[in-house]
Enzyme design. Structure first.
Site, PDB file in Angstrom:
ATOM      1  N   GLU A  60      73.217  38.487  17.970  1.00 37.56           N
ATOM      2  CA  GLU A  60      73.242  39.665  16.860  1.00 37.56           C
ATOM      3  C   GLU A  60      71.738  40.429  16.593  1.00 37.56           C
ATOM      4  OE1 GLU A  60      75.399  38.168  13.264  1.00 37.56           O
ATOM      5  OE2 GLU A  60      76.352  36.447  14.661  1.00 37.56           O
ATOM      6  N   ASP A  80      77.309  39.450   7.320  1.00 36.54           N
ATOM      7  CA  ASP A  80      78.138  38.315   7.643  1.00 36.54           C
ATOM      8  C   ASP A  80      79.223  38.572   8.726  1.00 36.54           C
ATOM      9  OD1 ASP A  80      78.808  35.526   6.332  1.00 36.54           O
ATOM     10  OD2 ASP A  80      80.514  36.391   6.815  1.00 36.54           O
ATOM     11  N   TYR A 144      77.584  25.690  -2.539  1.00 37.63           N
ATOM     12  CA  TYR A 144      77.436  24.024  -2.492  1.00 37.63           C
ATOM     13  C   TYR A 144      78.849  23.698  -2.640  1.00 37.63           C
ATOM     14  CZ  TYR A 144      75.381  19.540  -2.764  1.00 37.63           C
ATOM     15  OH  TYR A 144      75.273  17.984  -2.259  1.00 37.63           O
ATOM     16  N   PRO A 146      77.997  23.859   1.241  1.00 33.60           N
ATOM     17  CA  PRO A 146      78.149  25.069   2.216  1.00 33.60           C
ATOM     18  C   PRO A 146      78.913  24.408   3.492  1.00 33.60           C
ATOM     19  CG  PRO A 146      75.864  23.873   2.769  1.00 33.60           C
ATOM     20  CD  PRO A 146      76.531  23.021   1.514  1.00 33.60           C
ATOM     21  N   SER A 147      79.190  25.628   4.451  1.00 32.40           N
ATOM     22  CA  SER A 147      79.898  25.097   5.529  1.00 32.40           C
ATOM     23  C   SER A 147      78.945  24.700   6.756  1.00 32.40           C
ATOM     24  CB  SER A 147      80.694  26.201   6.402  1.00 32.40           C
ATOM     25  OG  SER A 147      81.537  26.898   5.303  1.00 32.40           O
ATOM     26  N   HIS A 152      71.212  29.156   3.610  1.00 31.75           N
ATOM     27  CA  HIS A 152      71.513  30.522   3.773  1.00 31.75           C
ATOM     28  C   HIS A 152      71.924  31.105   2.355  1.00 31.75           C
ATOM     29  CE1 HIS A 152      74.953  28.330   5.019  1.00 31.75           C
ATOM     30  NE2 HIS A 152      75.701  29.229   4.135  1.00 31.75           N
ATOM     31  N   HIS A 154      74.036  34.223   0.182  1.00 31.97           N
ATOM     32  CA  HIS A 154      75.159  35.272   0.315  1.00 31.97           C
ATOM     33  C   HIS A 154      74.747  36.401  -0.419  1.00 31.97           C
ATOM     34  CE1 HIS A 154      78.295  32.155   2.061  1.00 31.97           C
ATOM     35  NE2 HIS A 154      77.289  31.390   1.380  1.00 31.97           N
TER      36      HIS A 154
HETATM   37  O1  G7M Z   1      77.871  29.231   2.752  1.00 35.94           O
HETATM   38  P1  G7M Z   1      78.826  28.872   3.872  1.00 35.94           P
HETATM   39  O2  G7M Z   1      78.165  27.807   4.925  1.00 35.94           O
HETATM   40  O3  G7M Z   1      80.224  28.681   3.317  1.00 35.94           O
HETATM   41  O4  G7M Z   1      79.041  30.333   4.431  1.00 35.94           O
HETATM   42  C1  G7M Z   1      78.341  30.330   6.002  1.00 35.94           C
HETATM   43  C2  G7M Z   1      78.914  31.806   6.245  1.00 35.94           C
HETATM   44  O5  G7M Z   1      78.418  32.387   7.371  1.00 35.94           O
HETATM   45  C3  G7M Z   1      80.114  32.444   6.067  1.00 35.94           C
HETATM   46  O6  G7M Z   1      80.353  33.648   5.041  1.00 35.94           O
HETATM   47  C4  G7M Z   1      80.526  32.858   7.695  1.00 35.94           C
HETATM   48  O7  G7M Z   1      81.232  33.917   7.641  1.00 35.94           O
HETATM   49  C5  G7M Z   1      79.329  33.195   8.063  1.00 35.94           C
HETATM   50  N1  G7M Z   1      79.123  32.979   9.778  1.00 35.94           N
HETATM   51  C6  G7M Z   1      79.717  32.036  10.256  1.00 35.94           C
HETATM   52  N2  G7M Z   1      79.117  32.086  11.660  1.00 35.94           N
HETATM   53  C7  G7M Z   1      79.657  31.141  12.685  1.00 35.94           C
HETATM   54  C8  G7M Z   1      78.806  33.394  11.744  1.00 35.94           C
HETATM   55  C9  G7M Z   1      78.107  34.079  12.850  1.00 35.94           C
HETATM   56  O8  G7M Z   1      78.036  33.623  13.871  1.00 35.94           O
HETATM   57  N3  G7M Z   1      77.319  35.376  12.595  1.00 35.94           N
HETATM   58  C10 G7M Z   1      77.236  35.841  11.290  1.00 35.94           C
HETATM   59  N4  G7M Z   1      76.659  36.924  11.075  1.00 35.94           N
HETATM   60  N5  G7M Z   1      77.746  35.159  10.092  1.00 35.94           N
HETATM   61  C11 G7M Z   1      78.397  33.835  10.417  1.00 35.94           C
END
Ligand code: G7M
Length: 212
Positions: A60, A80, A144, A146-147, A152, A154
């Site tokens: 990216e 995202d 909280y 997060p995944s 990170h 948002h």
């Molecule tokens: O806070 P949480 O961990 O829930 O959010 C993770 C965010 O990362 C989500 O909104 C996903 O859509 C985003 N996301 C996940 N992946 C694997 C990627 C990626 O590879 N690239 C980008 N740009 N966003 C991602």
């Protein structure tokens, strides 16, 4: 008129995530975090390689909207995955911090204030410059739980009801900054509430400990 998300290949985890499920609220004290959540996070292999790939420009790189390269107080801002960038209504970007030792909101202390202020200020400026959306129309927050356990932030359009912007998951960055100013160890003291789906292993851990 229709927006679809295609996940391929879809693992059993993906299928479960998109199936309707019962959810339960968990109220996690700092003790719960240390005794239940942290050992659980450490026992899982949540892959955050995609984050490192972005930070190292292996993925990216052409999508980067803003970068502050400082290893301690810097971050990278990218759209995202959930946003196709065709319209501003569902604008969605994420700021990935450069340092690799902050897993989540729970790790934040007053020493992280310069980093958080950079994300807030530079993130807003970069989005205003590139997309013409002012800071007053952005919802800037952390999840909280997060995944992915690499801190990170948002950035979503205020008018967009983004998944995960509910009261039991989203923590506004400006409030986080204020809380850390009030108490350097605010997030090592207070209980945090979040929802878990019935099939999530972390819920089972809280149930086994008699905390749900
Ligand atoms: O806070 P949480 O961990 O829930 O959010 C993770 C965010 O990362 C989500 O909104 C996903 O859509 C985003 N996301 C996940 N992946 C694997 C990627 C990626 O590879 N690239 C980008 N740009 N966003 C991602």
């Amino acid at each position: 008129e229709i927006k679809a998300t295609v996940v391929y290949p879809a693992t059993e985890k993906h299928l479960q995530k998109y199936l309707r499920q019962e959810v339960h609220l968990v109220r996690e004290t700092w003790e719960d975090y240390k005794n239940i959540t942290l050992p659980f996070i450490q026992s899982q292999s949540f892959s955050i390689q995609w984050v490192y790939n972005i930070l190292e420009k292996k993925a990216e790189a052409d999508r980067i909207i803003h970068e502050n390269p400082d290893p301690c107080n810097g971050f990278v801002l990218v759209p995202d995955f959930k946003w196709n960038q065709n319209q501003l209504e569902d604008l969605y970007l994420i700021a990935l911090i450069q340092r690799r030792d902050v897993k989540s909101l729970r790790d934040l202390r007053a020493e992280h204030l310069p980093l958080l202020r950079n994300v807030l200020q530079e993130g807003k400026e970069a989005i205003a410059k590139r997309f013409g959306v002012p800071g007053s129309q952005l919802r800037i927050y952390l999840h909280y739980q997060p995944s992915y356990y690499h801190l990170h932030v948002h950035f979503t359009a205020l008018g967009y009801d983004a998944p995960g912007s509910s009261a039991e998951r989203a923590h506004l960055l400006e409030d986080v900054i204020d809380n850390l100013l009030l108490d350097a160890e605010y997030y090592q003291k207070r209980a945090l509430t979040f929802a878990l789906r019935a099939d999530e292993p972390l819920l089972k851990k809280f149930q086994e400990a008699g905390r749900v």
